[in-house]
Motif scaffolding. Structure first.
Motif, PDB file in Angstrom:
ATOM      1  N   TYR A 120       0.832  -1.210   0.000  1.00 12.13           N
ATOM      2  CA  TYR A 120       0.000   0.000   0.000  1.00 12.13           C
ATOM      3  C   TYR A 120       0.862   1.255   0.000  1.00 12.13           C
ATOM      4  O   TYR A 120       0.454   2.284  -0.533  1.00 12.13           O
ATOM      5  CB  TYR A 120      -1.056  -0.010   1.102  1.00 12.13           C
ATOM      6  N   SER A 121       2.065   1.178   0.560  1.00  9.28           N
ATOM      7  CA  SER A 121       2.977   2.317   0.469  1.00  9.28           C
ATOM      8  C   SER A 121       3.384   2.573  -0.972  1.00  9.28           C
ATOM      9  O   SER A 121       3.408   3.717  -1.437  1.00  9.28           O
ATOM     10  CB  SER A 121       4.223   2.061   1.327  1.00  9.28           C
ATOM     11  N   GLN A 122       3.674   1.508  -1.697  1.00 10.10           N
ATOM     12  CA  GLN A 122       4.034   1.633  -3.101  1.00 10.10           C
ATOM     13  C   GLN A 122       2.850   2.129  -3.930  1.00 10.10           C
ATOM     14  O   GLN A 122       2.998   2.970  -4.817  1.00 10.10           O
ATOM     15  CB  GLN A 122       4.509   0.274  -3.642  1.00 10.10           C
ATOM     16  N   SER A 123       1.674   1.608  -3.623  1.00 12.95           N
ATOM     17  CA  SER A 123       0.468   2.000  -4.358  1.00 12.95           C
ATOM     18  C   SER A 123       0.179   3.485  -4.187  1.00 12.95           C
ATOM     19  O   SER A 123      -0.147   4.182  -5.156  1.00 12.95           O
ATOM     20  CB  SER A 123      -0.727   1.173  -3.870  1.00 12.95           C
ATOM     21  N   ILE A 124       0.322   3.978  -2.961  1.00 12.04           N
ATOM     22  CA  ILE A 124       0.004   5.372  -2.676  1.00 12.04           C
ATOM     23  C   ILE A 124       1.098   6.320  -3.143  1.00 12.04           C
ATOM     24  O   ILE A 124       0.830   7.330  -3.808  1.00 12.04           O
ATOM     25  CB  ILE A 124      -0.253   5.564  -1.167  1.00 12.04           C
ATOM     26  N   PHE A 125       2.345   6.017  -2.821  1.00 15.70           N
ATOM     27  CA  PHE A 125       3.435   6.975  -3.020  1.00 15.70           C
ATOM     28  C   PHE A 125       4.201   6.810  -4.326  1.00 15.70           C
ATOM     29  O   PHE A 125       4.889   7.738  -4.754  1.00 15.70           O
ATOM     30  CB  PHE A 125       4.425   6.893  -1.850  1.00 15.70           C
ATOM     31  N   MET A 135      -7.170  -3.359  -1.938  1.00 16.85           N
ATOM     32  CA  MET A 135      -7.611  -2.808  -0.662  1.00 16.85           C
ATOM     33  C   MET A 135      -8.409  -3.826   0.136  1.00 16.85           C
ATOM     34  O   MET A 135      -8.354  -3.839   1.367  1.00 16.85           O
ATOM     35  CB  MET A 135      -8.424  -1.527  -0.886  1.00 16.85           C
ATOM     36  N   GLU A 136      -9.145  -4.696  -0.548  1.00 26.09           N
ATOM     37  CA  GLU A 136      -9.852  -5.764   0.158  1.00 26.09           C
ATOM     38  C   GLU A 136      -8.853  -6.703   0.829  1.00 26.09           C
ATOM     39  O   GLU A 136      -9.035  -7.091   1.990  1.00 26.09           O
ATOM     40  CB  GLU A 136     -10.731  -6.557  -0.812  1.00 26.09           C
ATOM     41  N   VAL A 137      -7.797  -7.047   0.111  1.00 23.66           N
ATOM     42  CA  VAL A 137      -6.758  -7.898   0.689  1.00 23.66           C
ATOM     43  C   VAL A 137      -6.098  -7.216   1.883  1.00 23.66           C
ATOM     44  O   VAL A 137      -5.874  -7.836   2.929  1.00 23.66           O
ATOM     45  CB  VAL A 137      -5.708  -8.264  -0.386  1.00 23.66           C
ATOM     46  N   TRP A 138      -5.783  -5.918   1.738  1.00 26.61           N
ATOM     47  CA  TRP A 138      -5.179  -5.175   2.854  1.00 26.61           C
ATOM     48  C   TRP A 138      -6.086  -5.227   4.079  1.00 26.61           C
ATOM     49  O   TRP A 138      -5.620  -5.461   5.197  1.00 26.61           O
ATOM     50  CB  TRP A 138      -4.944  -3.710   2.484  1.00 26.61           C
ATOM     51  N   PHE A 139      -7.368  -4.988   3.870  1.00 25.41           N
ATOM     52  CA  PHE A 139      -8.341  -4.945   4.959  1.00 25.41           C
ATOM     53  C   PHE A 139      -8.316  -6.237   5.774  1.00 25.41           C
ATOM     54  O   PHE A 139      -8.171  -6.214   7.008  1.00 25.41           O
ATOM     55  CB  PHE A 139      -9.746  -4.706   4.381  1.00 25.41           C
ATOM     56  N   PHE A 140      -8.453  -7.366   5.103  1.00 23.49           N
ATOM     57  CA  PHE A 140      -8.526  -8.638   5.818  1.00 23.49           C
ATOM     58  C   PHE A 140      -7.180  -9.032   6.420  1.00 23.49           C
ATOM     59  O   PHE A 140      -7.137  -9.621   7.510  1.00 23.49           O
ATOM     60  CB  PHE A 140      -9.063  -9.730   4.895  1.00 23.49           C
ATOM     61  N   MET A 141      -6.092  -8.698   5.739  1.00 24.54           N
ATOM     62  CA  MET A 141      -4.771  -9.009   6.285  1.00 24.54           C
ATOM     63  C   MET A 141      -4.508  -8.228   7.560  1.00 24.54           C
ATOM     64  O   MET A 141      -3.952  -8.762   8.531  1.00 24.54           O
ATOM     65  CB  MET A 141      -3.705  -8.683   5.235  1.00 24.54           C
TER      66      MET A 141
END
Length: 199
Positions: A120-125, A135-141
């Motif tokens: 998510y850092s790479q995705s955002i920045f 984001m669904e994967v991030w949420f559950f992880m």
């Protein structure tokens, strides 16, 4: 496992939570994998997660970050999210596991948490997009990591000195998880201005 060391098991609510976390993450990984295959079959195909120039998964899937180990990250999700399901279902079936088992499972969850934090850092920045299935994967992880870590600490699987902290963390794991998600949203707003974009 000896009779003197029968092992420990998740509570039924936490076992069900692990199953839900595994299924939720597996769905996100499955959608990413199928959409990636469709783009390979037809380069002109628009993935179903591409809503606009900000909320899209195409750039993420096509980036080198999306295939860090030489194959799509979604394949890792398809393999790894099976474990929370297996752990939860085993507990519901009456299984009790040794301390080392829970330690290894927690280390695996930590690895997944560190990986999605980097993603998510790479995705955002770097990439500059927000991928819905990612984001669904991030949420559950995130929820899975904080809950299983808190439980392991509470049960003394990482030493009796951390049990009191584990009790506190387990009680507030849902808040810690939500704060983790809020942090992602704030970083995305600062870097990408997603709220203004959506409005």
């Amino acid at each position: 496992m000896s009779a003197n060391r029968p092992g420990t098991a998740l509570s039924k609510p936490l076992a069900v939570t692990m199953v839900v976390i595994g299924l939720g993450g597996l769905l996100g990984a499955f959608e990413l994998a199928t959409e990636y295959v469709k783009t390979l079959q037809n380069p002109a195909y628009t993935p179903n997660c591409s809503l606009n120039i900000l909320v899209t998964c195409g750039p993420n899937m096509q980036s080198w970050q999306g295939s860090l180990f030489g194959f799509p990250n979604a394949l890792l999700g398809l393999m790894c999210f099976i474990f929370p399901i297996a752990v939860g279902m085993s507990t519901l079936a009456g299984a009790r596991m040794a301390r080392w088992y829970w330690q290894l499972f927690n280390i695996g969850m930590l690895g997944g948490y560190v990986f999605i934090t980097w993603l998510y850092s790479q995705s955002i920045f770097v990439i500059g997009t927000l991928c819905p299935w990612c984001m669904e994967v991030w949420f559950f992880m995130i929820f899975g990591f904080w809950y299983i870590t808190a439980w392991n600490l509470r049960e003394g699987h990482f030493g009796s000195g951390l049990k009191r902290f584990g009790v506190w963390l387990f009680h507030w794991a849902w808040v810690v998880s939500l704060l983790n998600l809020v942090l992602i949203a704030v970083l995305a707003e600062i870097r990408l201005g997603w709220i203004e974009f959506l409005l």
